[in-house]
Design a protein around this motif. Structure first.
Motif, PDB file in Angstrom:
ATOM      1  N   GLU A 155       0.829  -1.197   0.000  1.00 21.51           N
ATOM      2  CA  GLU A 155       0.000   0.000   0.000  1.00 21.51           C
ATOM      3  C   GLU A 155       0.873   1.261   0.000  1.00 21.51           C
ATOM      4  N   THR A 156       1.964   1.241   0.824  1.00 23.02           N
ATOM      5  CA  THR A 156       2.873   2.382   0.861  1.00 23.02           C
ATOM      6  C   THR A 156       3.550   2.574  -0.488  1.00 23.02           C
ATOM      7  N   PHE A 157       4.023   1.517  -1.051  1.00 22.83           N
ATOM      8  CA  PHE A 157       4.699   1.571  -2.342  1.00 22.83           C
ATOM      9  C   PHE A 157       3.751   2.065  -3.427  1.00 22.83           C
ATOM     10  N   THR A 158       2.539   1.579  -3.451  1.00 20.27           N
ATOM     11  CA  THR A 158       1.565   1.961  -4.461  1.00 20.27           C
ATOM     12  C   THR A 158       1.180   3.434  -4.331  1.00 20.27           C
ATOM     13  N   GLU A 159       1.089   3.934  -3.130  1.00 24.67           N
ATOM     14  CA  GLU A 159       0.748   5.339  -2.921  1.00 24.67           C
ATOM     15  C   GLU A 159       1.809   6.255  -3.517  1.00 24.67           C
ATOM     16  N   GLU A 160       3.071   5.912  -3.311  1.00 24.33           N
ATOM     17  CA  GLU A 160       4.158   6.695  -3.900  1.00 24.33           C
ATOM     18  C   GLU A 160       4.125   6.625  -5.421  1.00 24.33           C
ATOM     19  N   ASP A 161       3.886   5.415  -5.898  1.00 24.50           N
ATOM     20  CA  ASP A 161       3.822   5.243  -7.345  1.00 24.50           C
ATOM     21  C   ASP A 161       2.686   6.055  -7.952  1.00 24.50           C
ATOM     22  N   LEU A 162       1.526   6.012  -7.297  1.00 25.79           N
ATOM     23  CA  LEU A 162       0.372   6.750  -7.801  1.00 25.79           C
ATOM     24  C   LEU A 162       0.646   8.245  -7.857  1.00 25.79           C
ATOM     25  N   GLN A 163       1.350   8.750  -6.853  1.00 27.64           N
ATOM     26  CA  GLN A 163       1.675  10.165  -6.847  1.00 27.64           C
ATOM     27  C   GLN A 163       2.588  10.515  -8.022  1.00 27.64           C
ATOM     28  N   LEU A 164       3.602   9.685  -8.250  1.00 25.75           N
ATOM     29  CA  LEU A 164       4.499   9.906  -9.390  1.00 25.75           C
ATOM     30  C   LEU A 164       3.751   9.817 -10.715  1.00 25.75           C
ATOM     31  N   ILE A 165       2.899   8.804 -10.811  1.00 26.90           N
ATOM     32  CA  ILE A 165       2.138   8.612 -12.051  1.00 26.90           C
ATOM     33  C   ILE A 165       1.232   9.795 -12.326  1.00 26.90           C
ATOM     34  N   GLN A 166       0.553  10.281 -11.267  1.00 26.22           N
ATOM     35  CA  GLN A 166      -0.345  11.421 -11.447  1.00 26.22           C
ATOM     36  C   GLN A 166       0.417  12.672 -11.887  1.00 26.22           C
ATOM     37  N   GLU A 167       1.593  12.883 -11.293  1.00 30.10           N
ATOM     38  CA  GLU A 167       2.397  14.043 -11.677  1.00 30.10           C
ATOM     39  C   GLU A 167       2.836  13.949 -13.134  1.00 30.10           C
ATOM     40  N   ARG A 168       3.307  12.788 -13.513  1.00 28.82           N
ATOM     41  CA  ARG A 168       3.797  12.626 -14.883  1.00 28.82           C
ATOM     42  C   ARG A 168       2.653  12.661 -15.897  1.00 28.82           C
ATOM     43  N   GLU A 169       1.530  12.081 -15.559  1.00 28.05           N
ATOM     44  CA  GLU A 169       0.392  12.109 -16.479  1.00 28.05           C
ATOM     45  C   GLU A 169      -0.139  13.530 -16.644  1.00 28.05           C
ATOM     46  N   SER A 170      -0.111  14.311 -15.563  1.00 29.40           N
ATOM     47  CA  SER A 170      -0.494  15.723 -15.663  1.00 29.40           C
ATOM     48  C   SER A 170       0.463  16.465 -16.595  1.00 29.40           C
ATOM     49  N   SER A 171       1.758  16.147 -16.466  1.00 27.18           N
ATOM     50  CA  SER A 171       2.756  16.748 -17.346  1.00 27.18           C
ATOM     51  C   SER A 171       2.520  16.346 -18.800  1.00 27.18           C
ATOM     52  N   ILE A 172       2.158  15.086 -19.013  1.00 27.38           N
ATOM     53  CA  ILE A 172       1.899  14.596 -20.372  1.00 27.38           C
ATOM     54  C   ILE A 172       0.699  15.321 -20.991  1.00 27.38           C
ATOM     55  N   ARG A 173      -0.364  15.488 -20.211  1.00 33.81           N
ATOM     56  CA  ARG A 173      -1.548  16.197 -20.718  1.00 33.81           C
ATOM     57  C   ARG A 173      -1.207  17.639 -21.090  1.00 33.81           C
ATOM     58  N   GLN A 174      -0.381  18.290 -20.269  1.00 31.56           N
ATOM     59  CA  GLN A 174       0.026  19.660 -20.566  1.00 31.56           C
ATOM     60  C   GLN A 174       0.860  19.707 -21.843  1.00 31.56           C
ATOM     61  N   LEU A 175       1.763  18.750 -21.995  1.00 27.10           N
ATOM     62  CA  LEU A 175       2.589  18.687 -23.206  1.00 27.10           C
ATOM     63  C   LEU A 175       1.733  18.491 -24.451  1.00 27.10           C
ATOM     64  N   GLU A 176       0.753  17.601 -24.371  1.00 25.73           N
ATOM     65  CA  GLU A 176      -0.124  17.356 -25.519  1.00 25.73           C
ATOM     66  C   GLU A 176      -0.926  18.604 -25.867  1.00 25.73           C
ATOM     67  N   SER A 177      -1.363  19.343 -24.836  1.00 25.05           N
ATOM     68  CA  SER A 177      -2.078  20.594 -25.076  1.00 25.05           C
ATOM     69  C   SER A 177      -1.167  21.627 -25.735  1.00 25.05           C
ATOM     70  N   ASP A 178       0.081  21.692 -25.254  1.00 23.39           N
ATOM     71  CA  ASP A 178       1.039  22.645 -25.826  1.00 23.39           C
ATOM     72  C   ASP A 178       1.357  22.295 -27.277  1.00 23.39           C
ATOM     73  N   ILE A 179       1.487  21.012 -27.566  1.00 20.22           N
ATOM     74  CA  ILE A 179       1.757  20.577 -28.938  1.00 20.22           C
ATOM     75  C   ILE A 179       0.611  20.981 -29.860  1.00 20.22           C
ATOM     76  N   THR A 180      -0.610  20.861 -29.368  1.00 21.06           N
ATOM     77  CA  THR A 180      -1.775  21.291 -30.145  1.00 21.06           C
ATOM     78  C   THR A 180      -1.737  22.788 -30.413  1.00 21.06           C
ATOM     79  N   ASN A 181      -1.339  23.562 -29.398  1.00 19.57           N
ATOM     80  CA  ASN A 181      -1.234  25.016 -29.565  1.00 19.57           C
ATOM     81  C   ASN A 181      -0.197  25.380 -30.625  1.00 19.57           C
TER      82      ASN A 181
END
Length: 258
Positions: A154-180
């Motif tokens: 559970e501890t390991f997964t929580e850390e992973d989820l936080q990293l994944i959420q941060e990176r996925e947010s970054s990916i969405r921003q990058l895709e939006s910027d590429i569209t712009n």
């Protein structure tokens, strides 16, 4: 420089050129930072700095796009062909800089996606290994071990989820910027097309004007020639009259003398 009226063309061109240089510089810095991905220097600070540089480039791209529109909308006269050449050069340089930046954006997005997949895969593998490690044990301590394992997961997964959420947010921003950036490319394409039609129209008008000027010049030359010929004829006619008057006067004078 919010509008095309009253704007100094040279100052506007300098601002565009300066922004293009800044975009190129920041893009190079982003490429250098990407080399640290997956190393000991791949820290949260590195990622935040990289995102800030990307946002700076995107802001510069939007501002420069507006400047290009203002520059392209400036009045163009037949005598301002130098501005047409300057505009084409700026559009080419801006497009090239954006093309490199967009390529870097895609590389960053791909690396972020690869990182997310590695974290997910690592989490799945770790959980599977821990479960399978005690799969054949029939010990009274099995339930306690499983409880400890579950807590660790559970501890390991929580850390992973936080990293994944941060990176996925970054990916969405990058895709939006590429569209712009794609939208800006379309704007530049329309500028080239519209300005090309305008230049063609101006050149056609210039050609027509040249024809009219040539025709008018020919008419003036013809009129001047006619006027010169007419003056010559008048002069000859007057000379004849004077000569005839002299001859008649001499004849009259001779007859009176006799």
């Amino acid at each position: 420089m919010s509008g095309s009226s009253g704007v100094d063309a040279n100052l506007l061109a300098q601002s565009i050129s300066s922004n293009i240089q800044r975009i190129t510089l920041l893009t190079n810095e982003i490429q250098q930072m990407m080399r640290h991905f997956g190393t000991a220097q791949d820290t949260t600070i590195l990622r935040q700095t990289l995102q800030e540089k990307q946002q700076n480039v995107n802001h510069l791209a939007k501002v420069t796009d507006k400047y290009m529109k203002d520059f392209s909308s400036l009045p163009v006269t037949p005598e301002q062909r130098q501005r047409k050449i300057q505009r084409e050069r700026l559009i080419t340089e801006f497009s090239n800089a954006l093309g490199v930046f967009q390529k870097v954006q895609r590389e960053v997005a791909n690396k972020e996606k690869e990182f997310v997949e590695r974290v997910r895969a690592s989490s799945r593998v770790s959980a599977a290994d821990l479960n399978e490690g005690f799969g054949g044990i029939t010990s009274p301590f099995k339930s306690e071990i499983q409880a400890q394992t579950q807590s660790y997961e559970e501890t390991f997964t929580e850390e992973d989820l936080q990293l994944i959420q941060e990176r996925e947010s970054s990916i969405r921003q990058l895709e939006s910027d590429i569209t712009n950036i794609n939208d800006i490319f379309r704007d530049l394409g329309m500028m080239v097309h519209e300005q090309g039609d305008m230049i063609d129209s101006i050149e056609a008008n210039v050609s027509t004007t040249e024809v009219h000027v040539q025709s008018a010049t020919q008419n003036l030359n013809r009129a001047a020639s006619y006027q010169t010929s007419f003056r010559k004829k008048i002069f000859i006619f007057i000379a004849i009259l004077v000569g005839a008057a002299v001859i008649i006067g001499l004849i009259i004078w001779a007859s009176q003398k006799k």
